[in-house]
Design an enzyme around this catalytic site. Structure first.
Site, PDB file in Angstrom:
ATOM      1  N   LYS A   1       1.128  14.323   1.703  1.00  0.00           N
ATOM      2  CA  LYS A   1      -0.235  14.658   1.251  1.00  0.00           C
ATOM      3  C   LYS A   1      -0.402  16.159   1.035  1.00  0.00           C
ATOM      4  CE  LYS A   1      -2.316  10.692   3.714  1.00  0.00           C
ATOM      5  NZ  LYS A   1      -2.980   9.856   2.687  1.00  0.00           N
TER       6      LYS A   1
ATOM      7  N   LYS B   1     -14.513   8.475  -3.076  1.00  0.00           N
ATOM      8  CA  LYS B   1     -15.764   8.775  -2.361  1.00  0.00           C
ATOM      9  C   LYS B   1     -16.301  10.141  -2.767  1.00  0.00           C
ATOM     10  CE  LYS B   1     -13.910   5.990   1.353  1.00  0.00           C
ATOM     11  NZ  LYS B   1     -13.060   6.019   2.559  1.00  0.00           N
TER      12      LYS B   1
ATOM     13  N   LYS C   1      -8.060  13.678   5.391  1.00  0.00           N
ATOM     14  CA  LYS C   1      -7.179  12.511   5.267  1.00  0.00           C
ATOM     15  C   LYS C   1      -6.170  12.609   6.398  1.00  0.00           C
ATOM     16  CE  LYS C   1      -6.316  14.181   1.112  1.00  0.00           C
ATOM     17  NZ  LYS C   1      -6.731  12.953   0.430  1.00  0.00           N
ATOM     18  N   ARG C   2      -5.373  11.549   6.597  1.00  0.00           N
ATOM     19  CA  ARG C   2      -4.332  11.666   7.611  1.00  0.00           C
ATOM     20  C   ARG C   2      -3.423  12.854   7.293  1.00  0.00           C
ATOM     21  NH1 ARG C   2      -3.928   7.656  11.777  1.00  0.00           N
ATOM     22  NH2 ARG C   2      -1.934   8.665  12.197  1.00  0.00           N
TER      23      ARG C   2
ATOM     24  N   HIS D   1       0.808  -1.239   0.000  1.00  0.00           N
ATOM     25  CA  HIS D   1       0.000   0.000   0.000  1.00  0.00           C
ATOM     26  C   HIS D   1       0.831   1.273   0.000  1.00  0.00           C
ATOM     27  CE1 HIS D   1      -3.979  -1.807   0.972  1.00  0.00           C
ATOM     28  NE2 HIS D   1      -3.205  -2.770   1.449  1.00  0.00           N
TER      29      HIS D   1
ATOM     30  N   THR E   1      -8.400   6.786  -1.377  1.00  0.00           N
ATOM     31  CA  THR E   1      -9.754   6.256  -1.572  1.00  0.00           C
ATOM     32  C   THR E   1     -10.784   7.347  -1.274  1.00  0.00           C
ATOM     33  OG1 THR E   1      -9.479   5.309   0.642  1.00  0.00           O
ATOM     34  CG2 THR E   1      -9.364   3.794  -1.229  1.00  0.00           C
TER      35      THR E   1
HETATM   36  O1  73E Z   1      -2.726   5.733  -0.578  1.00  0.00           O
HETATM   37  C1  73E Z   1      -3.259   5.083   0.558  1.00  0.00           C
HETATM   38  C2  73E Z   1      -4.161   3.957   0.098  1.00  0.00           C
HETATM   39  O2  73E Z   1      -5.294   4.460  -0.575  1.00  0.00           O
HETATM   40  C3  73E Z   1      -2.134   4.531   1.423  1.00  0.00           C
HETATM   41  O3  73E Z   1      -1.338   5.594   1.898  1.00  0.00           O
HETATM   42  C4  73E Z   1      -2.713   3.742   2.581  1.00  0.00           C
HETATM   43  O4  73E Z   1      -3.506   2.681   2.035  1.00  0.00           O
HETATM   44  C5  73E Z   1      -4.618   3.126   1.279  1.00  0.00           C
HETATM   45  C6  73E Z   1      -5.411   1.906   0.839  1.00  0.00           C
HETATM   46  O5  73E Z   1      -4.734   1.197  -0.131  1.00  0.00           O
HETATM   47  C7  73E Z   1      -1.648   3.179   3.456  1.00  0.00           C
HETATM   48  N1  73E Z   1      -1.723   3.047   4.794  1.00  0.00           N
HETATM   49  C8  73E Z   1      -0.585   2.502   5.204  1.00  0.00           C
HETATM   50  N2  73E Z   1       0.182   2.298   4.164  1.00  0.00           N
HETATM   51  N3  73E Z   1      -0.477   2.744   3.064  1.00  0.00           N
HETATM   52  C9  73E Z   1      -0.248   2.162   6.582  1.00  0.00           C
HETATM   53  C10 73E Z   1       1.054   1.824   6.927  1.00  0.00           C
HETATM   54  C11 73E Z   1       1.359   1.508   8.230  1.00  0.00           C
HETATM   55  C12 73E Z   1       0.391   1.526   9.201  1.00  0.00           C
HETATM   56  C13 73E Z   1      -0.908   1.854   8.858  1.00  0.00           C
HETATM   57  C14 73E Z   1      -1.235   2.170   7.557  1.00  0.00           C
END
Ligand code: 73E
Length: 814
Positions: free
Chosen positions: A555, A663, A549-550, A361, A659
């Site tokens: 970002k 939405k 978003k976070r 991810h 995501t």
């Molecule tokens: O771009 C997003 C993505 O839409 C991405 O940053 C996020 O996952 C979403 C779903 O695919 C994500 N979260 C984490 N890594 N990528 C993450 C890493 C460590 C702890 C918690 C979350």
């Protein structure tokens, strides 16, 4: 004639009211007269759960007795959001519930508000897992979500009087929680520590301590599928060791310490998004839920068998690794097959390899988990041995394929000092996927390039998606009704590509006006909600411009707030006449990881920019900034339907997918965004003329890094940017105190790793295009409607179909 296919239970409102009364009386022990809204919430939840029970049983027995391979979605996070409305929708009981609650003398809103949302995730990754299990159930695919029932979910965010983020624990389980059923009789033992010894030529792990993993089961009802899957979240309990009783009293506290520590495993969700912390407890959590889940799957699919034929395991279930967090499952399944069931290495490897697949991810190298070998060795000594052997086998395999020594070293899963979980997952499973086309391409070209060169067939893409049930049907009932009217059917709720049928209606001014009226009514609703919940006075007649978003540097919330400051300065200085300003309300929502200093400074800055601007009569009615605290799924469901314009402005090449972007587009907001993550595909589908694109591309970003990026150059060259940054530095947003944002400003001017300053010019330039269009409401709404019509692809149902076809090779229950 409009075709209605939404599930509708035959139960009447009166009957449902009786069921609620019965629950209140016989389970909760309160009369209707004594009941509070929270009691009615619990009773109604229990009642709707009963309606789903038969489908749940049937789904389970069809799954075990049938010949359809199940999906096990292993995820450290499931950010579910509130359950009641979703369960009512899927059980076909929404209208009956509304009427029954009124009949019992309660306000529907009070009852629904009594639910505390389980915040068992940080952001996109956890919410994606929740969308995926919703879609699997709706498609009728047998599936388990496997994770952890954290006692404390993501922290509750508050702001102090200086606008700083304060984190407080999320006590989500303090009240009765009617959805999770704890099942003490289907527990698993998970062990840690100790040593590995040889006995009769066999490796035997003698662990030092164990935890009892107890499942808490949540129903995952499908929409119109008649299926109810299971989300099984593990909670850690200690074994009441007999030994304890032999301790004398003065040692009692020490004696319970291991017990307390055992239960700590499922106590708290790590609040980091994207940057993992190398904490022993985190590895314990990972192993805890993965080990319990593997054993659970064996229990479920080989019921009552002492000597199951586990060579068929990969035909029973396929495990999807949601990022690197569950990757310790690979050596664990190897260990289980060899040490617990006596299979040889090769057989175990074949089964393991077939069983697992890995979703990455991220693109941030620091977000790929790496564990110190020492830690793994202490906590899971047998697993470390297995990992070493996997490394030997891997290196030999690479050598045989003609890979050179240096590359073999670069690709090492086990380096001696550490274990690279992404590499272990890539080698140990059958498939690896990224979460948007651009992201998957960059994984192949950059992050996992060596692996993709050697194993090109493993790599694939599955673009993320979001569930239309929660994020359109539940969150946006007005738009849902209009879509159904426009299409003449409500089938789009389970077949979102049907939205395409709305496209011709974008040429129909009357329909576009109805669409605009829906948006306007949603804005009024949100304004009321924001007043009630936060005390904000949001003018629904201004453009609602969101960024939720976070909080992360990549970002680029900083880009947005600097542009807001520049606009503020424009109005203050008279560079733009107040009358020429298109009124905008900017709504931020963001949590920062508690230890992420620059992110927390950015939060403080946004809050103080909001304070200054909202109190300045010179910009009254023209520019407002609001930052509702504690952004969560509930707030998302209220805000997204009300947004006119949404920001997806990460530096190109950094956001894996996003995501939220999906939405917002689905709910008829326009997007201003970079060519990053799924933005690329959204723009492709909705059409370039219906998307506000700006900023550097991945290649341009790389070129600028290569050339040597100097943010100061941009600061000197753009007087508006300079003025905005100077205002932050000179104390305009800190009551004259120049020290408050020193570090933030210093970072912008000397480092600015995500090139906020370089993209500032392009970002502010596109604002006039945005405003010109917004000044023509009919044209704006036409384009927003075209966004809706072309967003069907971003349903998580489609994502699931892609996984089924490309990775899991299974399908709906027969
Ligand atoms: O771009 C997003 C993505 O839409 C991405 O940053 C996020 O996952 C979403 C779903 O695919 C994500 N979260 C984490 N890594 N990528 C993450 C890493 C460590 C702890 C918690 C979350």
């Amino acid at each position: 004639m409009t075709e209605i296919t939404a599930p509708k239970s035959a139960v009447t409102a009166e009957q449902f009211a009786d069921e609620i009364r019965e629950q209140l009386k016989y389970t909760q022990g309160v009369t209707v007269e004594q009941a509070k809204p929270a009691d009615v919430y619990v009773a109604a939840s229990a009642a709707v759960r009963r309606h789903l029970m038969d489908s749940w049983f049937k789904t389970q027995s069809d799954m075990v007795n049938g010949n359809t391979k199940a999906v096990g979605y292993l995820s450290a996070e499931f950010l579910m959001g509130k359950q009641l409305r979703n369960a009512l929708l899927n059980a076909g009981l929404t209208e009956q519930f509304d009427a029954a609650v009124k009949e019992l003398g309660f306000s529907v809103q009070d009852v629904v508000d009594a639910e505390h949302e389980p915040g068992l995730g940080n952001g996109g990754l956890g919410r994606l897992a929740a969308c995926f299990i919703d879609s699997l159930a709706s498609l009728g695919v047998p599936a388990f979500g496997y994770g952890i029932q954290y006692k404390y979910g993501i922290f509750e965010q508050k702001f102090d009087e200086n606008g700083k983020q304060i984190e407080t624990p999320d006590y989500w389980l303090t009240n009765e929680e009617p959805w999770g059923h704890i099942d003490y009789n289907r527990d698993q033992k998970v062990s840690f520590g100790g040593e590995v010894v040889e006995e009769d030529g066999k490796k035997v792990w003698k662990p030092a301590w164990s935890v009892r993993a107890v499942p808490v089961d949540y129903m995952v009802p499908g929409y119109a599928s008649g299926r109810v899957n299971t989300l099984r979240l593990w909670t850690a309990k200690s074994y009441d060791e007999f030994d304890l009783l032999t301790f004398n009293k003065s040692e009692y506290l020490d004696a319970v310490k291991p017990q307390v520590e055992a239960e700590n495993i499922s106590k708290i969700l790590y609040p980091e998004d994207s940057t993992p912390q190398g904490k022993a407890l985190r590895l314990e959590q990972q192993y805890f839920f993965v080990s319990a889940s593997i054993h659970d799957a064996i229990r479920v699919f080989y019921p009552g068998q002492d000597k199951p034929d586990l060579t068929t395991f990969a035909d029973k279930i396929t495990f999807q690794l949601n990022d690197t967090h569950p990757v310790i499952g690979i050596p664990e399944l190897m260990r289980v097959l060899m040490d617990e069931y006596g299979y040889d290495w090769d057989t175990a490897w074949t089964v393991t390899n077939k069983t697992f697949n890995y979703t990455c991810h991220t693109l941030l190298p620091e977000a790929l988990e790496v564990w110190p070998s020492k830690l793994i060795g202490e906590l899971l000594p047998r697993h470390l041995e297995i990992i070493e052997k996997i490394q030997d086998q891997f290196a030999a395999e690479l050598k045989a394929k003609g890979v050179d020594e240096a590359t073999i070293k670069d690709m090492a899963i086990y380096t001696g000092d550490s274990v690279r979980m992404a590499y272990l997952a890539t080698y140990g499973g059958s498939h690896v996927n990224g979460v948007a086309e651009l992201h998957s391409q960059l994984l192949k070209d950059v992050t996992l390039k060596n692996f993709s060169d050697v194993y090109p067939d493993k790599f694939t893409n599955v673009t993320n998606g979001v569930t239309p049930r929660r994020f359109v049907k539940l969150a946006n009932p007005r738009l849902s009704d209009l879509i159904t009217e426009g299409l003449g059917t409500d089938k789009w709720v389970s077949d979102l590509e049907l939205l395409k049928g709305l496209e011709p209606l974008a040429a129909d001014d009357e329909f576009v006006k109805k669409f605009a009226a829906v948006k306007q009514a949603n804005k009024v609703d949100f304004s009321n909600y924001a007043k009630r919940e936060y005390g904000f006075d949001i003018d629904p007649n201004t453009m609602i411009n969101t960024m939720v978003k976070r909080l992360h540097e990549y970002k680029r919330q900083a880009l947005k707030i600097l542009a807001v400051i520049a606009r503020y300065a424009d109005i203050k200085s008279g560079r733009i006449a107040a009358d020429d300003v298109m009124p905008r309300t900017i709504v931020f929502g963001a949590k920062a990881a508690p230890g992420y200093y620059l992110a927390k400074q950015t939060i403080q800055l946004i809050n103080n920019v909001a304070r200054v601007i909202n109190n300045d009569p010179d910009v009254k009615g023209k520019l407002n900034v609001y930052f509702p605290w504690n952004y969560n799924v509930r707030l998302a469901q209220h805000l997204i339907p009300a947004a006119d314009l949404d920001e997806q402005i990460s530096q190109a090449g950094k956001e894996a997918s996003g995501t939220g972007n999906m939405k917002f587009a689905l709910n008829g907001a326009m997007t201003v965004g970079t060519l990053d993550g799924a933005n690329v595909e959204i723009r492709e589908r909705v059409g370039a003329e219906n998307f506000f694109l700006f900023g550097m591309t991945v290649d341009e970003v790389d070129a600028l890094y290569a050339e040597g990026y100097d943010p100061k150059k941009y600061y000197e060259a753009d007087p508006r940017l300079k003025a905005a940054i100077d205002m932050v530095a000179d104390g305009t947003f800190s009551n004259g105190d120049k020290t408050v944002y020193e570090d933030l400003v210093h970072d912008w001017l000397t480092k600015d790793w995500f090139m906020t300053l370089a993209d500032f010019g392009a970002y502010t330039a596109i604002q006039s295009e945005i405003e010109a269009l917004y000044a023509q409401p009919l044209e704006w709404n036409r384009k927003a409607l075209i966004n809706v019509a072309n967003s069907g692809y971003f349903s998580s149902d489609r994502s699931m179909e892609d996984y089924l076809e490309r990775i899991w090779m299974t399908g709906p229950l027969k």
